[in-house]
Design an enzyme around this catalytic site. Sequence first.
Site, PDB file in Angstrom:
ATOM      1  N   TRP A 190       0.867  -1.184   0.000  1.00  0.00           N
ATOM      2  CA  TRP A 190       0.000   0.000   0.000  1.00  0.00           C
ATOM      3  C   TRP A 190       0.902   1.231   0.000  1.00  0.00           C
ATOM      4  CZ3 TRP A 190      -0.397   3.969   3.743  1.00  0.00           C
ATOM      5  CH2 TRP A 190      -1.289   4.977   3.357  1.00  0.00           C
ATOM      6  N   GLU A 231      -2.898  -2.871  -2.623  1.00  0.00           N
ATOM      7  CA  GLU A 231      -4.093  -2.341  -1.954  1.00  0.00           C
ATOM      8  C   GLU A 231      -4.500  -0.974  -2.513  1.00  0.00           C
ATOM      9  OE1 GLU A 231      -3.426  -2.001   2.235  1.00  0.00           O
ATOM     10  OE2 GLU A 231      -5.464  -1.302   2.662  1.00  0.00           O
ATOM     11  N   LYS A 233      -7.158   2.458  -2.817  1.00  0.00           N
ATOM     12  CA  LYS A 233      -7.827   3.364  -1.881  1.00  0.00           C
ATOM     13  C   LYS A 233      -8.510   4.472  -2.677  1.00  0.00           C
ATOM     14  CE  LYS A 233      -6.876   5.517   2.572  1.00  0.00           C
ATOM     15  NZ  LYS A 233      -5.919   5.695   3.652  1.00  0.00           N
ATOM     16  N   ASP A 264      -9.607  -3.346   1.069  1.00  0.00           N
ATOM     17  CA  ASP A 264      -9.765  -2.865   2.444  1.00  0.00           C
ATOM     18  C   ASP A 264     -11.153  -2.238   2.503  1.00  0.00           C
ATOM     19  OD1 ASP A 264      -9.813  -0.927   4.599  1.00  0.00           O
ATOM     20  OD2 ASP A 264      -7.636  -1.061   4.726  1.00  0.00           O
ATOM     21  N   HIS A 267     -11.788   1.518   2.371  1.00  0.00           N
ATOM     22  CA  HIS A 267     -11.177   2.288   1.296  1.00  0.00           C
ATOM     23  C   HIS A 267     -12.096   2.630   0.137  1.00  0.00           C
ATOM     24  CE1 HIS A 267      -6.662   1.405   2.231  1.00  0.00           C
ATOM     25  NE2 HIS A 267      -7.322   1.931   3.249  1.00  0.00           N
ATOM     26  N   HIS A 291      -8.491  -6.589   3.824  1.00  0.00           N
ATOM     27  CA  HIS A 291      -8.198  -5.849   5.052  1.00  0.00           C
ATOM     28  C   HIS A 291      -9.550  -5.570   5.689  1.00  0.00           C
ATOM     29  CE1 HIS A 291      -3.874  -4.102   4.707  1.00  0.00           C
ATOM     30  NE2 HIS A 291      -3.913  -5.405   4.853  1.00  0.00           N
ATOM     31  N   ASP A 299     -12.772   8.171   8.620  1.00  0.00           N
ATOM     32  CA  ASP A 299     -11.736   7.246   9.063  1.00  0.00           C
ATOM     33  C   ASP A 299     -12.012   5.834   8.567  1.00  0.00           C
ATOM     34  OD1 ASP A 299      -9.418   6.382  10.595  1.00  0.00           O
ATOM     35  OD2 ASP A 299     -10.890   5.313  11.787  1.00  0.00           O
ATOM     36  N   ASP A 301     -10.287   3.119   9.696  1.00  0.00           N
ATOM     37  CA  ASP A 301      -9.528   2.162  10.504  1.00  0.00           C
ATOM     38  C   ASP A 301     -10.028   1.951  11.929  1.00  0.00           C
ATOM     39  OD1 ASP A 301      -7.467   1.675   8.469  1.00  0.00           O
ATOM     40  OD2 ASP A 301      -7.006   3.788   8.765  1.00  0.00           O
ATOM     41  N   ASP A 331      -7.137  -4.777   9.587  1.00  0.00           N
ATOM     42  CA  ASP A 331      -6.449  -3.491   9.490  1.00  0.00           C
ATOM     43  C   ASP A 331      -7.238  -2.414  10.228  1.00  0.00           C
ATOM     44  OD1 ASP A 331      -4.851  -1.373   8.910  1.00  0.00           O
ATOM     45  OD2 ASP A 331      -5.428  -1.209   6.801  1.00  0.00           O
TER      46      ASP A 331
HETATM   47  C1  LIG Z   1      -0.665   0.381   7.947  1.00  0.00           C
HETATM   48  C2  LIG Z   1      -1.291  -0.204   6.708  1.00  0.00           C
HETATM   49  O1  LIG Z   1      -0.359  -0.426   5.734  1.00  0.00           O
HETATM   50  C3  LIG Z   1      -2.364   0.704   6.191  1.00  0.00           C
HETATM   51  O2  LIG Z   1      -3.405   0.716   7.122  1.00  0.00           O
HETATM   52  C4  LIG Z   1      -2.945   0.323   4.831  1.00  0.00           C
HETATM   53  O3  LIG Z   1      -3.258  -1.028   4.769  1.00  0.00           O
HETATM   54  C5  LIG Z   1      -4.146   1.165   4.645  1.00  0.00           C
HETATM   55  O4  LIG Z   1      -5.232   0.659   4.726  1.00  0.00           O
HETATM   56  C6  LIG Z   1      -3.982   2.610   4.426  1.00  0.00           C
HETATM   57  O5  LIG Z   1      -5.163   3.278   4.453  1.00  0.00           O
HETATM   58 MN    MN Z   2      -5.557  -1.468   4.693  1.00  0.00          MN
END
Ligand SMILES: C[C@H](O)[C@H](O)[C@@H](O)C(=O)CO
Ligand code: MN
Length: 424
Positions: A190, A231, A233, A264, A267, A291, A299, A301, A331
């Site tokens: 990523w 990955e 986004k 993810d 994303h 992920h 956000d 995460d 993640d």
């Molecule tokens: C820390 C990771 O590489 C990161 O979260 C990545 O996977 C991601 O999702 C960035 O938005």
């Molecule tokens: Mn991720």
Amino acid sequence: MTNKNKHVEEAYALAKEQYANLGVDTDAVLEKMNEIVVSLHCWQADDVSGFETPDAELGGGGIQVTGNYPGKPRSIDEMRADLQKVFSLLPGKQRLSLHAIYGEFDGKQVDRDAIDVEHFQGWIDWAKQQGIGLDFNATCFSHPFADDGFTLSSKNEKIRRFWIDHVKACRKIAAEFGKQLGTPSVHNLWIPDGSKDYPVDRAGYRAILKNSLDEIYAEEYPKEYLKDAMECKLFGIGSEAMVVGSHEFYMGYTIQNKKLLCLDNGHFHPTEQVGDKISAVLQFLDEILLHVTRGVRWDSDHIVTLNDEIMLIAQEIVRNNYLNRVNIGLDFFDGSVNRVGAYVVGARATQQAFLQALLEPTQTLLNYEENARYFERLALMETMKTRLFGAVWDYYCLKNNVPVGGDFITEVVNYENEVLKKRK
Ligand SMILES: C[C@H](O)[C@H](O)[C@@H](O)C(=O)CO
Ligand SMILES: [Mn+2]
């Protein structure tokens, strides 16, 4: 047998009967749970700081950790102790996904383009002891060469070359994980590259990224050692107008080059569902990496919870027999709560989603669908939400010798009092 365990067994007996009446064999489902292997992301342990320098912390890259909960590990030994605590509270099998900033550099300044297997041999030995596989991630952020927002798509040749060398080094390390541990390592790439405001040369950056990837993946490693994932986004903080490695970009690249696409679920636009994408991309790709996360507004995460989004992901994988084609990674990173507890909540929620998906009477639902009995389909789906799922989960935990129900909460709090609070 304690009274508590007796109650778990009794509740399971009732649940077993209830599911059997719906055509679901709970014992067979619990066997199948052995195939659900979740790769825990190491970076929840310490807010994506890593151990390159004593004061290392996450910097830039469009991702952010908030919170300053006490007890963050100060060394790799402390981090391993925390991870072992986490593993001890989870039923079933797990793996660990490391980022490149978690090497053992012994106080030496080793820049990212110079990392090697020797810096991760300690992790390999530890993983062997734990009986787990390791996955890996290049770290293309928290570094001065990532400060202007472009790494592998940089127009500055020195910067681009540095990151190409870093990712090549990471693939070599990951392949060694796979070789020594006897289970292929997924290396995920990523990169934060993108632009806060409208760029003119979107195509130029994407062409540069494609060239960098072609060079990085030119070296082939045996499939039994290494799987390459990328990955995508939609946007990040500071890359709102364009992310170079977008969904379309990596989808095209991974299909053309027979790599793994990493999806993810934080994303995408909030109305898009990764659960809906899995059966689409797997028409064209052999395998993907997930992920699993929880997006909240901007956000991507937050700690995973058992929500509709995670349920759909698990249902789609189980319904279509995709378990051997989907690598499940987590993640999320939250520094505002007990970090060990965060792992346990997120990992258990993910496992619970798969258990619930496996307990679905899929054939009955499919029959309704194929006969256009959509009321019955919806009603049975709703009914399944309130079956005795908790009793099956508890029994699964009991059989795996891990805390049942909410008993892990006390375990996490005790660990906080006995270990985390002593870290100053
Ligand atoms: C820390 C990771 O590489 C990161 O979260 C990545 O996977 C991601 O999702 C960035 O938005
Ligand atoms: Mn991720």
